[in-house]
Scaffold this active site. Structure first.
Site, short mmCIF file in Angstrom:
data_model
loop_
_atom_site.label_atom_id
_atom_site.label_comp_id
_atom_site.label_asym_id
_atom_site.label_seq_id
_atom_site.Cartn_x
_atom_site.Cartn_y
_atom_site.Cartn_z
N ASP A 1 0.87 -1.16 0.00
CA ASP A 1 0.00 0.00 0.00
C ASP A 1 0.91 1.23 0.00
O ASP A 1 2.13 1.12 0.23
CB ASP A 1 -0.89 -0.03 1.24
CG ASP A 1 -1.77 1.20 1.36
OD1 ASP A 1 -2.35 1.61 0.34
OD2 ASP A 1 -1.86 1.75 2.47
N ASP B 1 -0.32 4.98 1.14
CA ASP B 1 -0.62 5.93 2.22
C ASP B 1 -0.54 5.29 3.59
O ASP B 1 -1.19 4.27 3.85
CB ASP B 1 -2.02 6.52 2.02
CG ASP B 1 -2.06 7.49 0.86
OD1 ASP B 1 -1.36 8.51 0.93
OD2 ASP B 1 -2.78 7.22 -0.12
#
Length: 235
Positions: free
Chosen positions: A16, A18
Site C-alpha cells: 500500500d 498511504d
C-alpha cells in the site's frame, strides 16, 4: 494474530502507499477535519478508520454519510484538493520503508504498489520522491485503484490486489503474494484476494481495527523477512 507456524513462503510483495510507505495519514486527517469544520461537524478517528484504504470518492461518501454533510463526493474533492496540494509537498517515508525496499530489491523480490489514490493525489504525494516511484528502481508496476478501468470495486474488495498480482510478468499466484497494509479495508481486501497480509496499523484507528491480518507489527522496522521465506536482514 497468526502464529509463525502458519506463515507461508512468498515470491512477490505488494505495498500500500498511504500510511504504509509514505507518512500521509496525519495530513489526510488534518485536511478532512478542516473541511468538515466548515459545516460545524467533527471528523473523528472512528470515521477515519472506516475511510482508510478506500478510493477518494468512496472515502468522501463515507464521511458525507457519517456526518450528514451537504456535499457530493465530487464537491468534497474540490474542497480537499487545494489543501492536499499545500500539505503534501513535504511527505516523508514511514520508518523502515526504504530499508525494506532496499532489502527486497537486493534479493530480487518483485514488488508493486496497490494504492487507492487518484492520479492527482498520487502525483502530489510523490513530488519529493519521484526517483523512487516514477522509475523501475523498486517497483515493477503501480496500480492506482481510483482511476484503473480494470478495478470495479476498491478496497475492502479484492479487485485492487488481484489486478496488481496479474500485472507482474509473469503474473503472480495470489497465494504467493505478501501484502503490506495499514488500513483495515486494505487488510480485508488482501485476505479476500487469497494473499497473506502484514498490517502496520495507524495507532489512531486501533480501537476500531477489526481486520484479521496474517501478522500485525507496530513498524516496518519490526518486520522479519525470514518468517515468509525471504532472506533475513543482515544488520
Amino acid at each position: 494474530m497468526a502464529t509463525s507456524t502458519s506463515f507461508k513462503p512468498i515470491t512477490h510483495v505488494i505495498f500500500d502507499l498511504d500510511g504504509l510507505l509514505l507518512d500521509t495519514e496525519t495530513i489526510y486527517f488534518k485536511a478532512i477535519t478542516e473541511v468538515t469544520a466548515r459545516y460545524g461537524k467533527v471528523y473523528t478517528p472512528e470515521i477515519k478508520a472506516k475511510t482508510m484504504g478506500k478510493t477518494g470518492k468512496d472515502a468522501s461518501q463515507t464521511v458525507i454519510d457519517a456526518l450528514d454533510l451537504p456535499l457530493t463526493p465530487e464537491e468534497a474533492t474540490k474542497l480537499l484538493e487545494p489543501i492536499y496540494s499545500e500539505l503534501f509537498q513535504n511527505i516523508n517515508f514511514m520508518p523502515g520503508a526504504l530499508r525494506l525496499l532496499d532489502h527486497l530489491k537486493k534479493h530480487s523480490i518483485p514488488m508493486a504498489i496497490a494504492t487507492s489514490s487518484s492520479e492527482f493525489s498520487f502525483n502530489v504525494k510523490i513530488v519529493k520522491h519521484k526517483e523512487v516511484f516514477e522509475t523501475d528502481k523498486y517497483f515493477h508496476h503501480i496500480v492506482k485503484a481510483a482511476v484503473d478501468p480494470d478495478i470495479k470495486h476498491g478496497k475492502p474488495h479484492p479487485d485492487t490486489f488481484l489486478v496488481c498480482a496479474r500485472r507482474f510478468n509473469p503474473p503472480a499466484d495470489p497465494s504467493l503474494v505478501l501484502v503490506f497494509e495499514d488500513s483495515t479495508n486494505g487488510v480485508k481486501g488482501a485476505i479476500a484476494a487469497g494473499m497473506q497480509c502484514v498490517q502496520v496499523p495507524d495507532p489512531m484507528i486501533l480501537p476500531w481495527n477489526d481486520a484479521e491480518p496474517t501478522l500485525s507489527i507496530p513498524s516496518l522496522n519490526d518486520f522479519k523477512p525470514e518468517l515468509f521465506g525471504l532472506p533475513p536482514f543482515e544488520d
